[in-house]
Motif scaffolding. Structure first.
Motif, PDB file in Angstrom:
ATOM      1  N   MET A  37     -19.092  18.418  30.128  1.00  0.00           N
ATOM      2  CA  MET A  37     -18.310  18.939  31.087  1.00  0.00           C
ATOM      3  C   MET A  37     -19.045  20.018  31.770  1.00  0.00           C
ATOM      4  O   MET A  37     -19.612  21.048  31.389  1.00  0.00           O
ATOM      5  CB  MET A  37     -16.999  19.300  30.627  1.00  0.00           C
ATOM      6  CG  MET A  37     -16.053  19.684  31.392  1.00  0.00           C
ATOM      7  SD  MET A  37     -14.583  19.980  30.451  1.00  0.00           S
ATOM      8  CE  MET A  37     -13.408  20.420  31.783  1.00  0.00           C
TER       9      MET A  37
ATOM     10  N   ARG B 288     -19.445  23.516  34.143  1.00  0.00           N
ATOM     11  CA  ARG B 288     -18.890  24.445  33.849  1.00  0.00           C
ATOM     12  C   ARG B 288     -18.329  25.351  35.168  1.00  0.00           C
ATOM     13  O   ARG B 288     -17.167  26.188  34.828  1.00  0.00           O
ATOM     14  CB  ARG B 288     -19.947  25.675  33.420  1.00  0.00           C
ATOM     15  CG  ARG B 288     -20.432  25.436  32.048  1.00  0.00           C
ATOM     16  CD  ARG B 288     -20.161  26.207  31.082  1.00  0.00           C
ATOM     17  NE  ARG B 288     -20.684  25.864  29.980  1.00  0.00           N
ATOM     18  CZ  ARG B 288     -20.338  25.780  28.634  1.00  0.00           C
ATOM     19  NH1 ARG B 288     -19.062  26.045  28.602  1.00  0.00           N
ATOM     20  NH2 ARG B 288     -20.742  25.258  27.620  1.00  0.00           N
TER      21      ARG B 288
ATOM     22  N   LEU C  46     -15.902  24.011  36.978  1.00  0.00           N
ATOM     23  CA  LEU C  46     -14.780  23.301  37.508  1.00  0.00           C
ATOM     24  C   LEU C  46     -13.462  24.153  37.712  1.00  0.00           C
ATOM     25  O   LEU C  46     -13.238  25.021  36.932  1.00  0.00           O
ATOM     26  CB  LEU C  46     -14.469  22.004  36.776  1.00  0.00           C
ATOM     27  CG  LEU C  46     -15.523  21.101  36.871  1.00  0.00           C
ATOM     28  CD1 LEU C  46     -15.042  20.004  35.707  1.00  0.00           C
ATOM     29  CD2 LEU C  46     -15.713  20.493  37.954  1.00  0.00           C
TER      30      LEU C  46
ATOM     31  N   GLN D 222      -9.809  20.154  38.617  1.00  0.00           N
ATOM     32  CA  GLN D 222     -10.835  19.564  38.340  1.00  0.00           C
ATOM     33  C   GLN D 222     -11.014  19.022  36.905  1.00  0.00           C
ATOM     34  O   GLN D 222     -11.453  18.007  36.362  1.00  0.00           O
ATOM     35  CB  GLN D 222     -11.932  19.871  39.142  1.00  0.00           C
ATOM     36  CG  GLN D 222     -11.816  20.031  40.568  1.00  0.00           C
ATOM     37  CD  GLN D 222     -12.929  20.856  41.072  1.00  0.00           C
ATOM     38  OE1 GLN D 222     -13.425  21.775  40.637  1.00  0.00           O
ATOM     39  NE2 GLN D 222     -13.638  20.251  42.314  1.00  0.00           N
ATOM     40  N   GLY D 223     -10.995  20.272  36.202  1.00  0.00           N
ATOM     41  CA  GLY D 223     -11.093  20.282  34.766  1.00  0.00           C
ATOM     42  C   GLY D 223     -10.075  19.126  34.009  1.00  0.00           C
ATOM     43  O   GLY D 223     -10.626  18.326  33.106  1.00  0.00           O
TER      44      GLY D 223
ATOM     45  N   TYR E 235     -11.096  15.506  35.002  1.00  0.00           N
ATOM     46  CA  TYR E 235     -12.260  15.296  33.972  1.00  0.00           C
ATOM     47  C   TYR E 235     -11.688  14.817  32.739  1.00  0.00           C
ATOM     48  O   TYR E 235     -12.065  13.900  32.233  1.00  0.00           O
ATOM     49  CB  TYR E 235     -13.159  16.467  34.015  1.00  0.00           C
ATOM     50  CG  TYR E 235     -14.602  16.182  33.212  1.00  0.00           C
ATOM     51  CD1 TYR E 235     -15.556  15.521  34.016  1.00  0.00           C
ATOM     52  CD2 TYR E 235     -14.660  16.272  32.193  1.00  0.00           C
ATOM     53  CE1 TYR E 235     -16.536  15.016  33.391  1.00  0.00           C
ATOM     54  CE2 TYR E 235     -15.891  16.207  31.390  1.00  0.00           C
ATOM     55  CZ  TYR E 235     -16.728  15.560  32.099  1.00  0.00           C
ATOM     56  OH  TYR E 235     -17.923  15.232  31.493  1.00  0.00           O
ATOM     57  N   VAL E 236     -10.908  15.611  31.905  1.00  0.00           N
ATOM     58  CA  VAL E 236     -10.248  15.327  30.624  1.00  0.00           C
ATOM     59  C   VAL E 236      -9.635  14.083  30.522  1.00  0.00           C
ATOM     60  O   VAL E 236      -9.996  13.004  29.792  1.00  0.00           O
ATOM     61  CB  VAL E 236      -9.557  16.419  30.278  1.00  0.00           C
ATOM     62  CG1 VAL E 236      -8.885  16.248  28.910  1.00  0.00           C
ATOM     63  CG2 VAL E 236     -10.528  17.594  29.849  1.00  0.00           C
TER      64      VAL E 236
END
Length: 91
Positions: free
Chosen positions: A3, A5, A7, A11-12, A15-16
Motif C-alpha cells: 500500500m 504511503r 494516499l 484513496q486508502g 485501495y482497501v
C-alpha cells in the motif's frame, strides 16, 4: 501488493476495498476445486482415522481425529512461524 504511503483517507479506503474485492473473488474462484478436493479426500481420511483408532486402540473416531489433526495443525503453525521469522530476519 504494498500500500502506498502517500494516499489520502478516501484513496486508502478505495485501495482497501479493491484489495478485499480481489481476495473475495479469489476465494470464490477456488471454491469448487476446494470442495471437490475435500470430497475426494474424505474416504481416505476416514480410512486413516479408522487405522489410527485401531492402532492406538482408541474408543472413537473423534479421539483419532485429535491424534491426527492436532499434530498436523502444530506442524503447519511451526512452518508458518519459521517462515515469518526468516522473512523478518530474526534468528
Amino acid at each position: 501488493m504494498d500500500m502506498p504511503r502517500d494516499l489520502s483517507l478516501a484513496q486508502g479506503g478505495a485501495y482497501v476495498i479493491k484489495l478485499l474485492a480481489i481476495v473475495w473473488a479469489g476465494s470464490q474462484v477456488t471454491k469448487i476445486p476446494r470442495a471437490a478436493c475435500a470430497l475426494a479426500c474424505a474416504p481416505l481420511m476416514d480410512r486413516v482415522l479408522a487405522w489410527v483408532g485401531n492402532a492406538l486402540r482408541l474408543k472413537s473416531k473423534r479421539q483419532a481425529f485429535v491424534f491426527v489433526i492436532v499434530p498436523a495443525f502444530y506442524a503447519r503453525w511451526l512452518t508458518v512461524k519459521n517462515t515469518q521469522l526468516k522473512n523478518t530476519g530474526v534468528r
